[in-house]
Scaffold this motif. Structure first.
Motif, PDB file in Angstrom:
ATOM      1  N   TYR A  45      39.516 -28.320  -0.795  1.00  0.00           N
ATOM      2  CA  TYR A  45      40.447 -28.651  -1.879  1.00  0.00           C
ATOM      3  C   TYR A  45      41.094 -27.375  -2.430  1.00  0.00           C
ATOM      4  CZ  TYR A  45      42.334 -30.251  -6.302  1.00  0.00           C
ATOM      5  OH  TYR A  45      43.190 -30.506  -7.345  1.00  0.00           O
ATOM      6  N   LEU A  46      40.279 -26.403  -2.766  1.00  0.00           N
ATOM      7  CA  LEU A  46      40.788 -25.187  -3.391  1.00  0.00           C
ATOM      8  C   LEU A  46      41.730 -24.410  -2.468  1.00  0.00           C
ATOM      9  CD1 LEU A  46      37.514 -24.224  -5.193  1.00  0.00           C
ATOM     10  CD2 LEU A  46      39.713 -24.622  -6.334  1.00  0.00           C
ATOM     11  N   TYR A  47      41.420 -24.401  -1.177  1.00  0.00           N
ATOM     12  CA  TYR A  47      42.242 -23.667  -0.223  1.00  0.00           C
ATOM     13  C   TYR A  47      43.320 -24.539   0.437  1.00  0.00           C
ATOM     14  CZ  TYR A  47      39.356 -19.544  -0.733  1.00  0.00           C
ATOM     15  OH  TYR A  47      38.726 -18.430  -1.237  1.00  0.00           O
ATOM     16  N   ARG A  48      43.444 -25.783  -0.030  1.00  0.00           N
ATOM     17  CA  ARG A  48      44.473 -26.710   0.457  1.00  0.00           C
ATOM     18  C   ARG A  48      44.445 -26.817   1.981  1.00  0.00           C
ATOM     19  NH1 ARG A  48      50.034 -25.424  -1.657  1.00  0.00           N
ATOM     20  NH2 ARG A  48      50.406 -27.596  -1.183  1.00  0.00           N
ATOM     21  N   ARG A  49      43.288 -27.222   2.498  1.00  0.00           N
ATOM     22  CA  ARG A  49      43.160 -27.395   3.942  1.00  0.00           C
ATOM     23  C   ARG A  49      42.501 -28.741   4.234  1.00  0.00           C
ATOM     24  NH1 ARG A  49      38.873 -22.465   3.921  1.00  0.00           N
ATOM     25  NH2 ARG A  49      37.081 -23.683   3.279  1.00  0.00           N
ATOM     26  N   GLY A  50      42.523 -29.155   5.483  1.00  0.00           N
ATOM     27  CA  GLY A  50      41.935 -30.435   5.866  1.00  0.00           C
ATOM     28  C   GLY A  50      42.601 -31.585   5.139  1.00  0.00           C
ATOM     29  N   LEU A  51      41.800 -32.470   4.575  1.00  0.00           N
ATOM     30  CA  LEU A  51      42.322 -33.637   3.860  1.00  0.00           C
ATOM     31  C   LEU A  51      43.177 -33.257   2.653  1.00  0.00           C
ATOM     32  CD1 LEU A  51      39.155 -35.932   3.810  1.00  0.00           C
ATOM     33  CD2 LEU A  51      41.195 -36.173   5.254  1.00  0.00           C
ATOM     34  N   PHE A  52      43.026 -32.039   2.164  1.00  0.00           N
ATOM     35  CA  PHE A  52      43.723 -31.610   0.945  1.00  0.00           C
ATOM     36  C   PHE A  52      44.911 -30.677   1.226  1.00  0.00           C
ATOM     37  CE2 PHE A  52      39.286 -32.458  -0.116  1.00  0.00           C
ATOM     38  CZ  PHE A  52      39.460 -33.471  -1.036  1.00  0.00           C
ATOM     39  N   ARG A  53      45.329 -30.559   2.471  1.00  0.00           N
ATOM     40  CA  ARG A  53      46.404 -29.623   2.801  1.00  0.00           C
ATOM     41  C   ARG A  53      47.722 -29.974   2.114  1.00  0.00           C
ATOM     42  NH1 ARG A  53      45.593 -32.845   6.949  1.00  0.00           N
ATOM     43  NH2 ARG A  53      47.335 -33.892   7.963  1.00  0.00           N
ATOM     44  N   LEU A  54      47.896 -31.246   1.743  1.00  0.00           N
ATOM     45  CA  LEU A  54      49.140 -31.666   1.101  1.00  0.00           C
ATOM     46  C   LEU A  54      49.008 -31.875  -0.402  1.00  0.00           C
ATOM     47  CD1 LEU A  54      50.364 -34.217   3.807  1.00  0.00           C
ATOM     48  CD2 LEU A  54      51.004 -31.815   3.548  1.00  0.00           C
ATOM     49  N   ARG A  55      47.876 -31.502  -0.967  1.00  0.00           N
ATOM     50  CA  ARG A  55      47.696 -31.717  -2.411  1.00  0.00           C
ATOM     51  C   ARG A  55      48.680 -30.860  -3.202  1.00  0.00           C
ATOM     52  NH1 ARG A  55      45.804 -27.711  -5.520  1.00  0.00           N
ATOM     53  NH2 ARG A  55      44.405 -26.171  -4.623  1.00  0.00           N
ATOM     54  N   MET A  56      48.900 -31.248  -4.451  1.00  0.00           N
ATOM     55  CA  MET A  56      49.810 -30.526  -5.336  1.00  0.00           C
ATOM     56  C   MET A  56      49.386 -29.059  -5.459  1.00  0.00           C
ATOM     57  SD  MET A  56      50.828 -31.332  -9.341  1.00  0.00           S
ATOM     58  CE  MET A  56      49.623 -32.603  -9.346  1.00  0.00           C
ATOM     59  N   GLU A  57      50.377 -28.185  -5.529  1.00  0.00           N
ATOM     60  CA  GLU A  57      50.090 -26.760  -5.690  1.00  0.00           C
ATOM     61  C   GLU A  57      49.472 -26.478  -7.048  1.00  0.00           C
ATOM     62  OE1 GLU A  57      53.187 -23.991  -4.789  1.00  0.00           O
ATOM     63  OE2 GLU A  57      53.928 -25.252  -3.160  1.00  0.00           O
ATOM     64  N   GLY A  58      48.875 -25.317  -7.166  1.00  0.00           N
ATOM     65  CA  GLY A  58      48.275 -24.889  -8.424  1.00  0.00           C
ATOM     66  C   GLY A  58      46.768 -25.009  -8.384  1.00  0.00           C
ATOM     67  N   HIS A  59      46.138 -24.155  -9.153  1.00  0.00           N
ATOM     68  CA  HIS A  59      44.678 -24.150  -9.224  1.00  0.00           C
ATOM     69  C   HIS A  59      44.220 -24.924 -10.448  1.00  0.00           C
ATOM     70  CE1 HIS A  59      44.713 -21.289  -6.046  1.00  0.00           C
ATOM     71  NE2 HIS A  59      45.324 -20.367  -6.772  1.00  0.00           N
ATOM     72  N   PRO A  60      42.988 -25.400 -10.412  1.00  0.00           N
ATOM     73  CA  PRO A  60      42.453 -26.050 -11.614  1.00  0.00           C
ATOM     74  C   PRO A  60      42.308 -25.022 -12.731  1.00  0.00           C
ATOM     75  CG  PRO A  60      40.739 -25.793  -9.956  1.00  0.00           C
ATOM     76  CD  PRO A  60      42.023 -25.355  -9.326  1.00  0.00           C
ATOM     77  N   VAL A  61      42.312 -25.523 -13.959  1.00  0.00           N
ATOM     78  CA  VAL A  61      42.156 -24.644 -15.108  1.00  0.00           C
ATOM     79  C   VAL A  61      40.707 -24.169 -15.210  1.00  0.00           C
ATOM     80  CG1 VAL A  61      41.730 -26.456 -16.801  1.00  0.00           C
ATOM     81  CG2 VAL A  61      42.796 -24.336 -17.507  1.00  0.00           C
ATOM     82  N   VAL A  62      39.794 -24.957 -14.671  1.00  0.00           N
ATOM     83  CA  VAL A  62      38.380 -24.593 -14.631  1.00  0.00           C
ATOM     84  C   VAL A  62      37.701 -25.390 -13.518  1.00  0.00           C
ATOM     85  CG1 VAL A  62      37.634 -26.312 -16.347  1.00  0.00           C
ATOM     86  CG2 VAL A  62      36.284 -24.231 -16.027  1.00  0.00           C
ATOM     87  N   VAL A  63      36.690 -24.789 -12.911  1.00  0.00           N
ATOM     88  CA  VAL A  63      35.842 -25.455 -11.930  1.00  0.00           C
ATOM     89  C   VAL A  63      34.479 -25.653 -12.578  1.00  0.00           C
ATOM     90  CG1 VAL A  63      34.678 -25.250  -9.691  1.00  0.00           C
ATOM     91  CG2 VAL A  63      37.043 -24.453  -9.944  1.00  0.00           C
ATOM     92  N   LEU A  64      34.039 -26.910 -12.645  1.00  0.00           N
ATOM     93  CA  LEU A  64      32.684 -27.238 -13.115  1.00  0.00           C
ATOM     94  C   LEU A  64      31.851 -27.420 -11.857  1.00  0.00           C
ATOM     95  CD1 LEU A  64      33.628 -29.837 -15.892  1.00  0.00           C
ATOM     96  CD2 LEU A  64      33.361 -27.346 -16.106  1.00  0.00           C
ATOM     97  N   LEU A  65      30.911 -26.542 -11.630  1.00  0.00           N
ATOM     98  CA  LEU A  65      30.220 -26.430 -10.347  1.00  0.00           C
ATOM     99  C   LEU A  65      28.720 -26.651 -10.469  1.00  0.00           C
ATOM    100  CD1 LEU A  65      30.323 -25.496  -7.305  1.00  0.00           C
ATOM    101  CD2 LEU A  65      30.053 -23.158  -8.180  1.00  0.00           C
ATOM    102  N   ASP A  66      28.224 -27.642  -9.740  1.00  0.00           N
ATOM    103  CA  ASP A  66      26.782 -27.835  -9.614  1.00  0.00           C
ATOM    104  C   ASP A  66      26.277 -26.843  -8.567  1.00  0.00           C
ATOM    105  OD1 ASP A  66      24.214 -28.913  -9.849  1.00  0.00           O
ATOM    106  OD2 ASP A  66      24.635 -30.606  -8.527  1.00  0.00           O
ATOM    107  N   LEU A  67      25.047 -26.394  -8.675  1.00  0.00           N
ATOM    108  CA  LEU A  67      24.511 -25.448  -7.695  1.00  0.00           C
ATOM    109  C   LEU A  67      23.916 -26.134  -6.474  1.00  0.00           C
ATOM    110  CD1 LEU A  67      22.743 -22.676  -9.802  1.00  0.00           C
ATOM    111  CD2 LEU A  67      25.009 -22.657  -8.756  1.00  0.00           C
ATOM    112  N   LYS A  68      23.253 -27.245  -6.693  1.00  0.00           N
ATOM    113  CA  LYS A  68      22.552 -27.931  -5.601  1.00  0.00           C
ATOM    114  C   LYS A  68      23.490 -28.953  -4.968  1.00  0.00           C
ATOM    115  CE  LYS A  68      18.916 -25.730  -7.104  1.00  0.00           C
ATOM    116  NZ  LYS A  68      18.924 -24.328  -6.872  1.00  0.00           N
TER     117      LYS A  68
END
Length: 158
Positions: A45-68
């Motif tokens: 998603y973040l690198y706009r590749r695979g299934l997300f290659r056509l997603r809207m440009e721009g980065h999220p304002v924040v990433v909420l990330l689980d570790l596991k």
């Protein structure tokens, strides 16, 4: 009209994701929240590749990330983001149940912006998410590139 800032939630637990979405909604944070279930999907998603290659440009304002996470764990996702000169400016908040000191230390060494341990009590959990959401999605000034250009601005240029 002010654009809402996109939040990326990377959480493999459907229950935790629902609680986070409910807490954000209850606190009237109407931001778009993209929910992804594993680290591989998150990087695509973040690198706009695979299934997300056509997603809207721009980065999220924040990433909420689980570790596991399955496939690629949260520490690996964090390592990749914070080692990339373009991606490292995206704020990352670790939301985890891990109280392990090595996890905490490693996340800060990698450049995490905040480390939040998920409370077990629902009300405490909702309050923690409210605080995280309000700060990162409303109060904090996002890095350049966090939002796509507003449609009305594009129309004015033509």
């Amino acid at each position: 009209m002010k654009e809402l800032k996109r939040i990326l939630l990377i959480e493999d637990s459907a229950n935790d994701a629902e609680l986070i979405l409910a807490a954000l909604s209850e606190n009237h944070l109407a931001n778009e929240v993209v929910v992804l279930r594993d680290g591989e999907e998150a990087l695509d998603y973040l690198y706009r590749r695979g299934l997300f290659r056509l997603r809207m440009e721009g980065h999220p304002v924040v990433v909420l990330l689980d570790l596991k996470l399955p496939k690629i764990d949260g520490l690996e996702v964090l390592t990749e983001l914070k080692s990339d000169p373009i991606m490292r400016v995206i704020p990352v908040v670790v939301l985890t149940s891990s109280r392990e000191e090595p996890d905490l230390v490693r996340c800060y060494e990698l450049g995490v912006n905040a480390y939040v341990v998920k409370p077990l009590d629902y009300h405490e959990f909702a309050n923690a998410i409210k605080g995280v959401g309000l700060f990162w999605a409303v109060i904090n000034q996002p890095p350049v590139g966090a939002l796509p250009p507003a449609p009305h601005r594009q129309q004015e240029k033509n």
